[in-house]
Scaffold this active site. Sequence first.
Site, PDB file in Angstrom:
ATOM      1  N   GLU A 149       0.821  -1.224   0.000  1.00 15.09           N
ATOM      2  CA  GLU A 149       0.000   0.000   0.000  1.00 15.09           C
ATOM      3  C   GLU A 149       0.847   1.263   0.000  1.00 15.09           C
ATOM      4  O   GLU A 149       0.623   2.182   0.786  1.00 15.09           O
ATOM      5  CB  GLU A 149      -0.966  -0.014   1.193  1.00 15.09           C
ATOM      6  CG  GLU A 149      -1.890  -1.211   1.166  1.00 15.09           C
ATOM      7  CD  GLU A 149      -2.962  -1.177   2.245  1.00 15.09           C
ATOM      8  OE1 GLU A 149      -2.929  -0.301   3.126  1.00 15.09           O
ATOM      9  OE2 GLU A 149      -3.871  -2.042   2.183  1.00 15.09           O
ATOM     10  N   ASN A 194       2.727  -4.903  -3.394  1.00 17.38           N
ATOM     11  CA  ASN A 194       1.341  -5.300  -3.119  1.00 17.38           C
ATOM     12  C   ASN A 194       0.485  -4.054  -2.871  1.00 17.38           C
ATOM     13  O   ASN A 194       0.838  -3.208  -2.060  1.00 17.38           O
ATOM     14  CB  ASN A 194       1.337  -6.176  -1.853  1.00 17.38           C
ATOM     15  CG  ASN A 194       0.037  -6.912  -1.635  1.00 17.38           C
ATOM     16  OD1 ASN A 194      -0.471  -7.567  -2.547  1.00 17.38           O
ATOM     17  ND2 ASN A 194      -0.520  -6.817  -0.440  1.00 17.38           N
ATOM     18  N   HIS A 234      -9.672  -6.564  -2.529  1.00 17.60           N
ATOM     19  CA  HIS A 234     -10.796  -6.456  -1.597  1.00 17.60           C
ATOM     20  C   HIS A 234     -11.921  -5.811  -2.412  1.00 17.60           C
ATOM     21  O   HIS A 234     -11.972  -4.590  -2.565  1.00 17.60           O
ATOM     22  CB  HIS A 234     -10.420  -5.572  -0.403  1.00 17.60           C
ATOM     23  CG  HIS A 234      -9.289  -6.120   0.408  1.00 17.60           C
ATOM     24  ND1 HIS A 234      -9.417  -7.280   1.155  1.00 17.60           N
ATOM     25  CD2 HIS A 234      -8.012  -5.703   0.593  1.00 17.60           C
ATOM     26  CE1 HIS A 234      -8.263  -7.531   1.770  1.00 17.60           C
ATOM     27  NE2 HIS A 234      -7.400  -6.597   1.435  1.00 17.60           N
ATOM     28  N   GLU A 264      -5.264 -10.783  -1.607  1.00 14.49           N
ATOM     29  CA  GLU A 264      -6.100 -10.580  -0.402  1.00 14.49           C
ATOM     30  C   GLU A 264      -7.583 -10.601  -0.761  1.00 14.49           C
ATOM     31  O   GLU A 264      -8.389  -9.836  -0.225  1.00 14.49           O
ATOM     32  CB  GLU A 264      -5.742  -9.237   0.277  1.00 14.49           C
ATOM     33  CG  GLU A 264      -4.284  -9.122   0.646  1.00 14.49           C
ATOM     34  CD  GLU A 264      -3.945  -7.866   1.461  1.00 14.49           C
ATOM     35  OE1 GLU A 264      -4.864  -7.210   1.989  1.00 14.49           O
ATOM     36  OE2 GLU A 264      -2.751  -7.558   1.559  1.00 14.49           O
ATOM     37  N   ASP A 266     -11.380 -10.833  -1.165  1.00 14.40           N
ATOM     38  CA  ASP A 266     -12.621 -11.025  -0.413  1.00 14.40           C
ATOM     39  C   ASP A 266     -13.644 -10.049  -0.972  1.00 14.40           C
ATOM     40  O   ASP A 266     -13.307  -9.225  -1.825  1.00 14.40           O
ATOM     41  CB  ASP A 266     -12.446 -10.869   1.119  1.00 14.40           C
ATOM     42  CG  ASP A 266     -11.783  -9.589   1.568  1.00 14.40           C
ATOM     43  OD1 ASP A 266     -11.787  -8.608   0.805  1.00 14.40           O
ATOM     44  OD2 ASP A 266     -11.258  -9.561   2.705  1.00 14.40           O
TER      45      ASP A 266
HETATM   46  C1  XIL Z   1      -5.782  -6.565   8.255  1.00 17.93           C
HETATM   47  C2  XIL Z   1      -6.025  -7.835   9.060  1.00 17.93           C
HETATM   48  O1  XIL Z   1      -6.874  -8.683   8.339  1.00 17.93           O
HETATM   49  C3  XIL Z   1      -6.624  -7.525  10.422  1.00 17.93           C
HETATM   50  O2  XIL Z   1      -6.683  -8.701  11.209  1.00 17.93           O
HETATM   51  C4  XIL Z   1      -5.766  -6.477  11.125  1.00 17.93           C
HETATM   52  O3  XIL Z   1      -6.395  -6.099  12.326  1.00 17.93           O
HETATM   53  C5  XIL Z   1      -5.566  -5.260  10.250  1.00 17.93           C
HETATM   54  O4  XIL Z   1      -5.002  -5.666   9.001  1.00 17.93           O
HETATM   55  N1  XIL Z   1      -4.756  -4.623   3.619  1.00 17.93           N
HETATM   56  C6  XIL Z   1      -3.663  -5.335   4.053  1.00 17.93           C
HETATM   57  C7  XIL Z   1      -3.789  -6.260   5.195  1.00 17.93           C
HETATM   58  O5  XIL Z   1      -2.599  -5.287   3.410  1.00 17.93           O
HETATM   59  O6  XIL Z   1      -2.582  -6.403   5.915  1.00 17.93           O
HETATM   60  C8  XIL Z   1      -4.915  -5.865   6.120  1.00 17.93           C
HETATM   61  O7  XIL Z   1      -5.074  -6.897   7.087  1.00 17.93           O
HETATM   62  C9  XIL Z   1      -6.198  -5.652   5.321  1.00 17.93           C
HETATM   63  C10 XIL Z   1      -6.026  -4.564   4.312  1.00 17.93           C
END
Ligand code: XIL
Length: 356
Positions: A149, A194, A234, A264, A266
């Site tokens: 990020e 990422n 996401h 990631e 979802d």
């Molecule tokens: C999130 C986790 O899922 C949570 O358990 C934690 O509290 C906060 O981080 N982008 C990312 C991840 O790169 O590392 C994040 O993960 C979600 C968003």
Amino acid sequence: MPTRRALLCGGAASVLAGAVAGSGAAQAAARPIPFGSAAEIGAFREDARYREALKRYCDVIVPMNDLKWQALRHDRPRFDFAGADEIVAFAIANGKALRGHTLLWGEALPPWAKGITTRAEAERELVNHIEIVVDRYKGRIATWDVVNEVIKYEPEPGAPYRDTIWQRLLGPEHIEIAFRTAARVDPKARLVLNDFLFEEATPAGAARRKVALDTFRRLRDKGIPVHGLGIQAHLYGEKDLDLDGLQHFLRDLDALGLDLEITELDVIDWKLPADPARRDKLAAARVSGFLEAVVAAKPPRAIVTWGLTDRYSWVQDVFPRGDGARARPLPLDADYRPKPMMAVLERIRRGTAAGK
Ligand code: XIL
């Protein structure tokens, strides 16, 4: 999924290593795209069904939070590898490949790191951190999200990167320092940038894609090793996707000789209808539309979801529904039953028509 292990003969790691170098769904059909999930340490420790699901469904495992600075560096002088070591050991004992998440991020920093004030200290801490963490898992963690990020939410000309302590103290070079250090410590590791919202149909989505490509070109021109892009994915249930823009971007990525992982996945379902069956169908359709477009443009080396079961998900905490119903962002429901999203993942991984 009784046939998966047979098809994966040779183990997850070798499948991952040899995965999908060419393009097109036909290739993906010949060798399934490895599937994986991030593992959350609390659930991992307490819930035997969670560990069973990781064993049963995953080829790849990512420690969800335990390789972040907050977990490893809560005590400045001493690294705490307890959680990461547990998940890494479990993955290796069960023949799973590992992704490391993440070496540099503007979030999940312990208070002392947020208090770093000079350029020299920032560089020293960053380099030292990456050296120690990458060296510890050398030969075990094959792929690293080196930076996470780093692209600004809405990039502007001349201001492409997110305002973090690393950007403030080191400028755009923070990205170069991170990749250069990781490559020096483990020259065999696959090093990934990422990031998120490459699929969004907004000017920001297009600008973010451009910043990613510009960053890769800059790294390449400076001779700094970088192997691929991680698209978090996401996916918002209610937002339009720019699949043409995404495909164009993936072809540009391919032309630069870089590879791709979905890291990631979802579905943020906070605005979707309440009825669970309808919500699951819409979420599965969203994943299907997204992944079909991705695979047609550039098959990913892996597809990883951010968690496995609706029983545990960050979406529930960060994007709660107005009606109080539990979020349903993942391929298994809260009782570990596969949802329509799982059938979509299976179909796309295998390049087959089943699960349509
Ligand atoms: C999130 C986790 O899922 C949570 O358990 C934690 O509290 C906060 O981080 N982008 C990312 C991840 O790169 O590392 C994040 O993960 C979600 C968003």
